[in-house]
Design an enzyme around this catalytic site. Structure first.
Site, mmCIF file in Angstrom:
data_model
loop_
_atom_site.group_PDB
_atom_site.id
_atom_site.type_symbol
_atom_site.label_atom_id
_atom_site.label_comp_id
_atom_site.label_asym_id
_atom_site.label_seq_id
_atom_site.Cartn_x
_atom_site.Cartn_y
_atom_site.Cartn_z
ATOM 1 C CB CYS A 2 3.443 30.216 29.972
ATOM 2 S SG CYS A 2 1.998 30.369 28.945
ATOM 3 N NE ARG A 27 9.537 28.607 29.854
ATOM 4 C CZ ARG A 27 9.592 27.366 30.366
ATOM 5 N NH1 ARG A 27 10.765 26.825 30.586
ATOM 6 N NH2 ARG A 27 8.515 26.701 30.654
ATOM 7 C CD1 TRP A 77 4.117 31.550 22.504
ATOM 8 C CD2 TRP A 77 3.194 29.557 22.893
ATOM 9 N NE1 TRP A 77 4.148 30.842 21.337
ATOM 10 C CE2 TRP A 77 3.585 29.625 21.530
ATOM 11 C CE3 TRP A 77 2.601 28.394 23.353
ATOM 12 C CZ2 TRP A 77 3.401 28.568 20.646
ATOM 13 C CZ3 TRP A 77 2.414 27.339 22.467
ATOM 14 C CH2 TRP A 77 2.806 27.442 21.138
ATOM 15 C CG ASN A 103 3.453 26.719 31.171
ATOM 16 O OD1 ASN A 103 2.810 26.789 30.121
ATOM 17 N ND2 ASN A 103 4.691 26.279 31.229
ATOM 18 N N GLY A 104 -0.094 26.029 30.886
ATOM 19 C CA GLY A 104 -0.879 24.830 30.575
ATOM 20 C C GLY A 104 -2.238 25.228 30.052
ATOM 21 C CD GLU A 483 16.779 19.607 12.770
ATOM 22 O OE1 GLU A 483 15.634 19.114 12.723
ATOM 23 O OE2 GLU A 483 17.073 20.567 13.509
ATOM 24 C CE LYS A 487 17.098 24.140 14.067
ATOM 25 N NZ LYS A 487 16.290 22.996 14.366
ATOM 26 C CD GLU A 490 13.136 25.561 14.167
ATOM 27 O OE1 GLU A 490 12.233 25.574 15.001
ATOM 28 O OE2 GLU A 490 14.068 24.755 14.208
ATOM 29 C CG HIS A 506 6.970 8.768 -7.427
ATOM 30 N ND1 HIS A 506 6.491 7.806 -8.286
ATOM 31 C CD2 HIS A 506 8.186 8.342 -7.021
ATOM 32 C CE1 HIS A 506 7.360 6.821 -8.380
ATOM 33 N NE2 HIS A 506 8.399 7.107 -7.616
ATOM 34 C CE LYS A 606 15.458 24.977 23.313
ATOM 35 N NZ LYS A 606 16.109 24.712 22.007
HETATM 36 C C1 AGP Z 1 13.500 22.569 17.180
HETATM 37 O O1 AGP Z 1 14.320 23.454 16.375
HETATM 38 C C2 AGP Z 1 12.095 22.974 17.135
HETATM 39 N N1 AGP Z 1 12.014 24.274 17.752
HETATM 40 C C3 AGP Z 1 11.060 22.015 17.644
HETATM 41 O O2 AGP Z 1 10.658 21.295 16.505
HETATM 42 C C4 AGP Z 1 11.457 20.988 18.726
HETATM 43 O O3 AGP Z 1 12.406 20.105 18.215
HETATM 44 C C5 AGP Z 1 10.207 20.204 19.120
HETATM 45 O O4 AGP Z 1 9.284 21.103 19.678
HETATM 46 C C6 AGP Z 1 10.498 19.075 20.128
HETATM 47 O O5 AGP Z 1 11.024 19.629 21.296
HETATM 48 P P1 AGP Z 1 11.715 18.630 22.368
HETATM 49 O O6 AGP Z 1 12.907 18.047 21.694
HETATM 50 O O7 AGP Z 1 12.072 19.506 23.520
HETATM 51 O O8 AGP Z 1 10.689 17.579 22.717
#
Ligand code: AGP
Length: 611
Positions: A2, A27, A77, A103-104, A483, A487, A490, A506, A606
């Site tokens: 949020c 966000r 959100w 937010n929370g 990673e 990428k 997501e 395995h 985000k």
């Molecule tokens: C990154 O591409 C992702 N959107 C997500 O996994 C992110 O890395 C994760 O939420 C951790 O966020 P932070 O680094 O702000 O703690």
């Protein structure tokens, strides 16, 4: 996650709120709303809508349709209650005199809701937040601050709150606990915001609220209190990065802009910390004696930051010979981790607000560990609760999928490994100098990789129709593949997994069939032969292999792989920093060709400030 914006001043509030919310769209959200004090005796004007902010803005004619100089805004959100108009914030009390944005998560909202319903309070939404508005009104007897304080004593959970009351049309109240909230000090106006980008056009003077802080804002000033309702003074910080740093600047997507910004971001991250062949950290939290007393390093993070930790383990163990564990923050909290005063805990977080990582920090501190954090957002919660923070200086990262945040974190972990290794006398001065000289050349080599992006775009055009894509690698290449795989999935929504190549036999090799697309990461020289044999292994079962390797291995890789993605040769420990760039570009172009919402992928935020 949020987003909250609040304004109290002498101009129309609604246009300012909508503009501020537009800067928080990155966000991730599914609805938006505003509440404005229409003036003494006029009540609150509350407007909210499911969907994009544009829907609300058109409804309100860009804000012109709403009068009043004090207001709060929110992008939601959804956590409790599906995305809908009625579940959007602001949530209001039954008399509509109190409006709240949040937010929370209110963890005890069910019992509070039951308590209030027994008192005859009607509820209209499915949200936990409505309980806050109703509870404040339940205690309200003419003193808003007192009512807020009483309500907070009964609420359990995490919250950043913006609160309006129709009876006090010239003020707004802000509260913070476990969710970021910033105060903005303007000329004849003041602000609250979830992060600086929302108010940077209006002020660069900000204060970061701490847990338990309450603030009362009017156009003349801001009065802050601690959780005991004692007046406190807040330190003001001047924000010096440029507004356009949080703008797309003509690029099609923030993610593309931020991929291209990486060389410059790395230079900002490296140059203040490397000189004369050595690494310098100002006021490092551990003395040489304390570093020598470290018996274990625990890296704790989430998502891409966790993948930085996976690479960091190889770098730190190679250069320090200190055992390194890497844990997902969401697991670390509940695994009774073996952490004590001889453990150095490294929290890695781009946003510095990830709730799981913050909770892991507090768990580690409880067990006596020293806390070092690697963070991008200055003044964020994790940064402020660490014994020492190393800022990445990547600049604001708007795209939900991190790129420059990841690559600057990666470089900082390497710098840390060199610093600790030299202190422990496990890395010679010559080794340190050679590695750092190559590190300083990294941004230029990264620019060379970026210059070859058309090749990646072509490969993506041959790949975007796949429904599943595998990433293989060993050692540093495996960590890099994790990673690359994240990428891709997501932002393109293609199923993808990264496997340690040696693990194929395995079980997972059963998934390889005719036409399966495999991205084989084979940059790490000492295991190149193994990488080649794994490629032959999957090709024998019909796989189509895109191989990422260094220029010195291109010819041999071309003999076995369907296509090759070259990166310049560099020091082994720097390979992930270079190799990740083609994988970022591959994910970007695949998502582009699939018509995905690249900067705001579905269901993602985000910064994840909820469990
Ligand atoms: C990154 O591409 C992702 N959107 C997500 O996994 C992110 O890395 C994760 O939420 C951790 O966020 P932070 O680094 O702000 O703690």
């Amino acid at each position: 996650m949020c987003g909250i914006v609040g304004y109290v001043g002498q101009e129309a509030a609604c246009p300012i709120l909508l503009e501020g919310l537009s800067r928080l769209e990155y966000r991730g959200y599914d609805s938006a709303g505003v509440a404005v004090c229409a003036g003494a005796g006029e009540g609150l004007s509350v407007h909210k809508a499911k969907g994009r902010l544009q829907v609300l803005s058109e409804l309100l004619q860009g804000g012109a349709a709403v009068q009043g100089e004090v207001g709060i805004g929110h992008t939601r959100w959804a956590t409790h209650g599906a995305p809908s108009d009625v579940n959007s914030h602001p949530q209001v009390s039954q008399s509509r005199r109190i409006a709240v944005v949040h937010n929370g998560i209110i963890e005890n909202y069910v019992e509070l809701r039951a308590f209030l319903m027994e008192k005859g309070v009607p509820f209209v939404s499915e949200t936990d937040t409505e309980v806050v508005a109703q509870l404040i009104e339940y205690f309200y007897a003419g003193d808003l601050l007192a009512a807020v304080d009483q309500a907070l004593h009964r609420i359990r959970g995490t919250y950043a709150l913006g609160i309006l009351c129709a009876d006090c049309p010239d003020q707004l109240v802000a509260v913070r606990k476990d969710n970021p909230l910033i105060l903005g000090w303007g000329e004849g106006c003041n602000f609250i915001a979830s992060d600086v980008t929302a108010i940077l056009r209006h002020t660069r003077e900000v204060s970061y609220m701490n847990d338990g802080d309450i603030a009362v804002l009017s156009w003349e000033g801001i009065q802050c209190y601690n959780h005991l309702m004692q007046p406190i003074a807040k330190e003001r910080v001047h924000v010096d990065w440029e507004v356009d740093a949080a703008e797309k600047g003509g690029y099609p997507h923030f993610m593309f802009k931020e991929i291209l910004e990486q060389p410059q971001a790395l230079r900002r991250c490296i140059s203040p910390r490397v000189r004369d062949g050595a690494v310098y950290f100002e006021d490092f939290c551990l003395s040489p004696e304390e570093i020598r007393a470290v018996q274990k390093i625990y890296i704790v993070a989430c998502g891409s930051s966790y993948h930085v930790g996976m690479v960091g383990k190889y770098q730190l163990e190679k250069l320090t010979r200190v055992p390194v564990e890497v844990a997902l923050a969401s697991e670390f909290r509940y695994m009774e981790p073996i952490v004590d005063e001889h453990t150095l805990v490294l929290i890695i977080s781009q946003s510095g607000e990830t709730l799981d990582s913050m909770a892991a920090l507090r768990e580690a501190r409880k067990r006596g560990a020293k806390i070092l954090s690697i963070v991008n957002v200055v003044g964020s919660s994790i940064a402020r609760e660490s014994d020492q923070v190393l800022y990445t200086w990547a600049g604001p990262e708007i795209a939900v999928a991190t790129t420059k945040g990841y690559s600057t974190q990666l470089v900082l972990v390497l710098l840390l490994a060199v610093y600790l290794g030299r202190t422990l006398d496990r890395v010679s001065e010559e080794e340190s100098r050679a590695l750092l000289e190559e590190l300083v050349r990294l941004p230029d080599k990264m620019e060379a990789v970026l210059a070859g992006r058309d090749h990646i775009q072509y490969l993506a055009s041959q790949s975007f129709h796949h429904s599943s894509i595998f990433f293989l690698g060993r050692n540093l290449d495996y960590a890099m593949g994790l990673e690359g795989s994240l990428k891709l999935k997501e932002i393109s929504y293609i199923h993808s997994e990264a496997y340690a190549s040696g693990e194929l036999k395995h079980g997972t090799i059963s998934l390889i069939e005719e036409g399966t697309l495999v991205v084989a990461v084979g940059t790490y020289g000492p295991l190149f032969e193994k990488a080649m044999s794994n490629i032959i292994e999957v090709k024998a079962r019909g796989a189509n292999v895109l191989a990422l390797t260094t220029e010195s291995h291109v010819d041999r890789m071309a003999a076995v792989a369907s296509a090759v993605i070259p990166i310049p040769d560099t020091h082994d420990l720097l390979l992930p920093s270079l190799g990740i760039v083609p994988l970022q570009l591959f994910a970007y172009y695949v998502a582009l060709m699939r018509g995905c919402d690249i900067d705001k992928p579905r269901n993602l935020a985000k910064s994840v400030t909820v469990e």
